[in-house]
Write a protein that holds these residues in place. Structure first.
Motif, PDB file in Angstrom:
ATOM      1  N   ASP A  24       1.074  -2.816  13.547  1.00  0.00           N
ATOM      2  CA  ASP A  24      -0.067  -2.655  13.215  1.00  0.00           C
ATOM      3  C   ASP A  24      -0.749  -3.391  12.160  1.00  0.00           C
ATOM      4  O   ASP A  24       0.661  -3.347  10.770  1.00  0.00           O
ATOM      5  CB  ASP A  24      -0.485  -1.026  13.381  1.00  0.00           C
ATOM      6  CG  ASP A  24      -0.409  -0.827  12.297  1.00  0.00           C
ATOM      7  OD1 ASP A  24      -0.124   0.890  12.670  1.00  0.00           O
ATOM      8  OD2 ASP A  24       0.393  -0.420  11.767  1.00  0.00           O
ATOM      9  N   ASP A  25      -1.943  -3.029  11.598  1.00  0.00           N
ATOM     10  CA  ASP A  25      -2.109  -3.764  10.138  1.00  0.00           C
ATOM     11  C   ASP A  25      -1.905  -3.014   9.464  1.00  0.00           C
ATOM     12  O   ASP A  25      -1.406  -3.830   7.638  1.00  0.00           O
ATOM     13  CB  ASP A  25      -3.772  -3.611  10.030  1.00  0.00           C
ATOM     14  CG  ASP A  25      -4.161  -2.146   9.870  1.00  0.00           C
ATOM     15  OD1 ASP A  25      -5.202  -1.485   9.406  1.00  0.00           O
ATOM     16  OD2 ASP A  25      -3.557  -0.697  10.031  1.00  0.00           O
ATOM     17  N   GLN A  26      -0.485  -2.224   8.970  1.00  0.00           N
ATOM     18  CA  GLN A  26      -0.166  -1.893   8.185  1.00  0.00           C
ATOM     19  C   GLN A  26       0.960  -2.158   7.504  1.00  0.00           C
ATOM     20  O   GLN A  26       1.890  -3.010   6.328  1.00  0.00           O
ATOM     21  CB  GLN A  26       0.811  -0.386   8.364  1.00  0.00           C
ATOM     22  CG  GLN A  26       1.373   0.624   7.578  1.00  0.00           C
ATOM     23  CD  GLN A  26       0.441   0.951   5.844  1.00  0.00           C
ATOM     24  OE1 GLN A  26      -0.914   1.142   6.356  1.00  0.00           O
ATOM     25  NE2 GLN A  26       0.849   0.774   5.012  1.00  0.00           N
ATOM     26  N   GLN A  29      -0.039  -5.191   4.718  1.00  0.00           N
ATOM     27  CA  GLN A  29       0.165  -4.603   3.332  1.00  0.00           C
ATOM     28  C   GLN A  29       1.636  -4.983   2.983  1.00  0.00           C
ATOM     29  O   GLN A  29       1.432  -5.016   2.072  1.00  0.00           O
ATOM     30  CB  GLN A  29       0.121  -2.736   3.919  1.00  0.00           C
ATOM     31  CG  GLN A  29      -1.113  -2.523   4.206  1.00  0.00           C
ATOM     32  CD  GLN A  29      -2.482  -2.475   3.161  1.00  0.00           C
ATOM     33  OE1 GLN A  29      -2.065  -2.124   2.306  1.00  0.00           O
ATOM     34  NE2 GLN A  29      -4.036  -3.076   3.602  1.00  0.00           N
ATOM     35  N   LEU A  30       2.625  -4.569   3.605  1.00  0.00           N
ATOM     36  CA  LEU A  30       3.824  -4.950   3.564  1.00  0.00           C
ATOM     37  C   LEU A  30       3.854  -6.310   3.060  1.00  0.00           C
ATOM     38  O   LEU A  30       4.860  -6.076   1.589  1.00  0.00           O
ATOM     39  CB  LEU A  30       5.246  -4.249   4.460  1.00  0.00           C
ATOM     40  CG  LEU A  30       5.722  -3.545   5.433  1.00  0.00           C
ATOM     41  CD1 LEU A  30       7.007  -3.597   6.044  1.00  0.00           C
ATOM     42  CD2 LEU A  30       5.591  -1.981   4.216  1.00  0.00           C
ATOM     43  N   MET A  32       1.309  -8.283   1.707  1.00  0.00           N
ATOM     44  CA  MET A  32       0.697  -8.217   0.667  1.00  0.00           C
ATOM     45  C   MET A  32       1.336  -7.351  -0.997  1.00  0.00           C
ATOM     46  O   MET A  32       1.427  -8.046  -1.649  1.00  0.00           O
ATOM     47  CB  MET A  32      -0.699  -7.911   0.869  1.00  0.00           C
ATOM     48  CG  MET A  32      -1.517  -8.534   1.730  1.00  0.00           C
ATOM     49  SD  MET A  32      -3.223  -7.255   2.427  1.00  0.00           S
ATOM     50  CE  MET A  32      -3.839  -6.880   0.306  1.00  0.00           C
ATOM     51  N   LEU A  33       2.286  -7.429  -0.365  1.00  0.00           N
ATOM     52  CA  LEU A  33       2.999  -6.156  -1.767  1.00  0.00           C
ATOM     53  C   LEU A  33       4.774  -7.632  -2.029  1.00  0.00           C
ATOM     54  O   LEU A  33       5.095  -7.372  -2.633  1.00  0.00           O
ATOM     55  CB  LEU A  33       3.964  -5.348  -1.251  1.00  0.00           C
ATOM     56  CG  LEU A  33       2.588  -3.795  -1.227  1.00  0.00           C
ATOM     57  CD1 LEU A  33       3.551  -2.767  -0.293  1.00  0.00           C
ATOM     58  CD2 LEU A  33       2.197  -4.348  -2.039  1.00  0.00           C
ATOM     59  N   GLN A  34       4.841  -8.138  -1.179  1.00  0.00           N
ATOM     60  CA  GLN A  34       5.186  -9.570  -1.615  1.00  0.00           C
ATOM     61  C   GLN A  34       5.555 -10.855  -2.236  1.00  0.00           C
ATOM     62  O   GLN A  34       3.974 -11.018  -1.968  1.00  0.00           O
ATOM     63  CB  GLN A  34       5.526  -9.953  -0.419  1.00  0.00           C
ATOM     64  CG  GLN A  34       7.123 -11.133  -0.636  1.00  0.00           C
ATOM     65  CD  GLN A  34       8.227 -10.966   1.036  1.00  0.00           C
ATOM     66  OE1 GLN A  34       8.933 -10.269   0.704  1.00  0.00           O
ATOM     67  NE2 GLN A  34       8.174 -12.305   1.046  1.00  0.00           N
ATOM     68  N   PHE A  41      10.849  -8.841  -0.457  1.00  0.00           N
ATOM     69  CA  PHE A  41      10.226  -6.885  -0.344  1.00  0.00           C
ATOM     70  C   PHE A  41      10.333  -6.833   1.282  1.00  0.00           C
ATOM     71  O   PHE A  41      10.694  -4.903   1.280  1.00  0.00           O
ATOM     72  CB  PHE A  41       9.247  -7.063  -0.679  1.00  0.00           C
ATOM     73  CG  PHE A  41       8.500  -5.932  -0.477  1.00  0.00           C
ATOM     74  CD1 PHE A  41       7.977  -5.112   0.680  1.00  0.00           C
ATOM     75  CD2 PHE A  41       8.943  -4.298  -1.543  1.00  0.00           C
ATOM     76  CE1 PHE A  41       6.806  -3.973   0.178  1.00  0.00           C
ATOM     77  CE2 PHE A  41       8.390  -3.419  -1.565  1.00  0.00           C
ATOM     78  CZ  PHE A  41       7.363  -3.039  -0.805  1.00  0.00           C
ATOM     79  N   VAL A  45      12.638  -4.163   2.794  1.00  0.00           N
ATOM     80  CA  VAL A  45      11.945  -2.907   4.112  1.00  0.00           C
ATOM     81  C   VAL A  45      12.418  -2.616   5.400  1.00  0.00           C
ATOM     82  O   VAL A  45      12.632  -2.072   5.414  1.00  0.00           O
ATOM     83  CB  VAL A  45      10.600  -3.085   3.758  1.00  0.00           C
ATOM     84  CG1 VAL A  45       9.889  -2.058   4.379  1.00  0.00           C
ATOM     85  CG2 VAL A  45       9.704  -2.587   2.156  1.00  0.00           C
ATOM     86  N   ALA A  86       5.069   4.700  10.480  1.00  0.00           N
ATOM     87  CA  ALA A  86       3.757   4.189  10.195  1.00  0.00           C
ATOM     88  C   ALA A  86       4.153   3.638   9.349  1.00  0.00           C
ATOM     89  O   ALA A  86       2.958   2.829   8.701  1.00  0.00           O
ATOM     90  CB  ALA A  86       2.622   5.655  10.020  1.00  0.00           C
ATOM     91  N   SER A  87       4.472   3.846   8.156  1.00  0.00           N
ATOM     92  CA  SER A  87       4.323   2.583   6.915  1.00  0.00           C
ATOM     93  C   SER A  87       4.774   1.839   7.357  1.00  0.00           C
ATOM     94  O   SER A  87       4.336   0.805   5.859  1.00  0.00           O
ATOM     95  CB  SER A  87       5.226   3.676   6.237  1.00  0.00           C
ATOM     96  OG  SER A  87       4.801   4.483   5.174  1.00  0.00           O
ATOM     97  N   VAL A  88       5.831   1.310   7.925  1.00  0.00           N
ATOM     98  CA  VAL A  88       6.357  -0.600   8.160  1.00  0.00           C
ATOM     99  C   VAL A  88       4.988  -1.027   9.590  1.00  0.00           C
ATOM    100  O   VAL A  88       4.866  -2.381   9.133  1.00  0.00           O
ATOM    101  CB  VAL A  88       6.995  -0.382   8.355  1.00  0.00           C
ATOM    102  CG1 VAL A  88       7.924  -0.301   7.692  1.00  0.00           C
ATOM    103  CG2 VAL A  88       8.116  -0.153   9.784  1.00  0.00           C
TER     104      VAL A  88
END
Lengths: 147, 132
Positions: A24-26, A29-30, A32-34, A41, A45, A86-88
């Motif tokens: 999902d869209d989360q 987010q990962l 975007m953090l790279q 990153f 993860v 959920a976080s990934v």
């Protein structure tokens, strides 16, 4: 294979993972953090998630084999897997963990065992696709030697 | 997304037992140049406050070994740390009430960069007002 073709393959794989509901869209987010300060990153993860997930699933199987199942302990492990999923952005695994927790609360060994099978299948499917994704990324990076 | 940082760096305490989540949340905070301390359960968070540490914002999970997020929040607020922004982060639907009852300012199911940016801006405004 040329970088462009590999990139196209990678994009198709990731898009398919979103389309099939594995991600999902989360996960975006990962991505975007790279950045240049954390160039690996996403792979770090994802690798950690896969290693932890495998460990938890093995532990869940072990706990559910016991003659007297400690459902609170099982629930605690499922909670961990749910949280990291959920976080990934591992949507399918996360949703199955939600069902799993309900069976823990009902103290249903059968329900837990059936859901463990489902979560195991979904997790390994996701893990295989993550591994393919990381392999493609490495192949793409190899097309651009560092100076 | 351009990551805005204005003025002096905020100090954050991240309370999270799951390693994957710690990694992601730490990197999110790093993107906004927030100086972050990381602990793995509520007890460690409370001990930092007892030791005189101060933070502008606390981001905490709910269910953790040894001491939960809401339990830690209650103790932190009871110590008189009423100014620190406390944000509960949990995918569990019934966590919101627990966090709010314990004294959290906010509860979010998932931290996204946009949401975090907004929370940090609010924290910075709160900090600037109290130091004015």
């Amino acid at each position: 294979m040329a970088a462009a073709a590999l990139t196209s393959q990678l994009n198709a794989l990731v898009n398919n993972m979103f389309a099939m509901g594995l991600l999902d869209d989360q996960f975006q987010q990962l991505q975007m953090l790279q950045d240049s300060t954390a160039p690996d990153f996403v792979s770090e993860v994802v690798t950690l998630f896969c290693d932890d997930g495998e460990r938890i699933i093995c532990e869940l199987a072990r706990q559910l084999e016991k003659p007297n199942v400690d459902f609170d302990r099982v629930d605690s492990y499922v909670h961990q897997l749910k949280g990291s999923s959920a976080s990934v952005g591992a949507q399918k695994v996360k949703n199955t963990c939600i069902q799993f927790r309900e069976f823990c609360q009902q103290r249903s060994r059968d329900g837990c065992l059936k859901t463990l099978d489902l979560v195991r299948t979904e997790f390994y499917d996701l893990r295989n696709k993550f591994q393919a994704m990381l392999q493609l990324e490495q192949q793409i990076q190899a097309c651009y030697p560092k100076h | 997304m351009a990551f805005q940082t204005q003025g002096s760096n905020l100090r954050a305490l991240l309370v999270e037992d799951i390693k994957v989540n710690r990694m992601i949340l730490s990197q999110m905070l790093r993107k906004f140049q927030v100086e972050t301390t990381v602990v793995q359960n509520g007890k460690e968070a409370v001990e930092l406050f007892l030791g005189g540490e101060t933070f502008d914002i606390v981001l905490t999970d709910n269910l953790m070994p040894i001491m939960t997020g809401p339990e830690a929040i209650s103790k932190i607020r009871a110590m008189g740390a009423t100014d620190v922004m406390i944000v509960g982060v949990s995918v569990d639907a019934n966590s919101m009430e627990e966090f709010k009852d314990a004294g959290a300012d906010l509860c979010v199911p998932k931290l996204k960069l946009e949401i975090l940016e907004h929370i940090l801006q609010e924290t910075r405004s709160k900090k600037n007002k109290s130091s004015a």
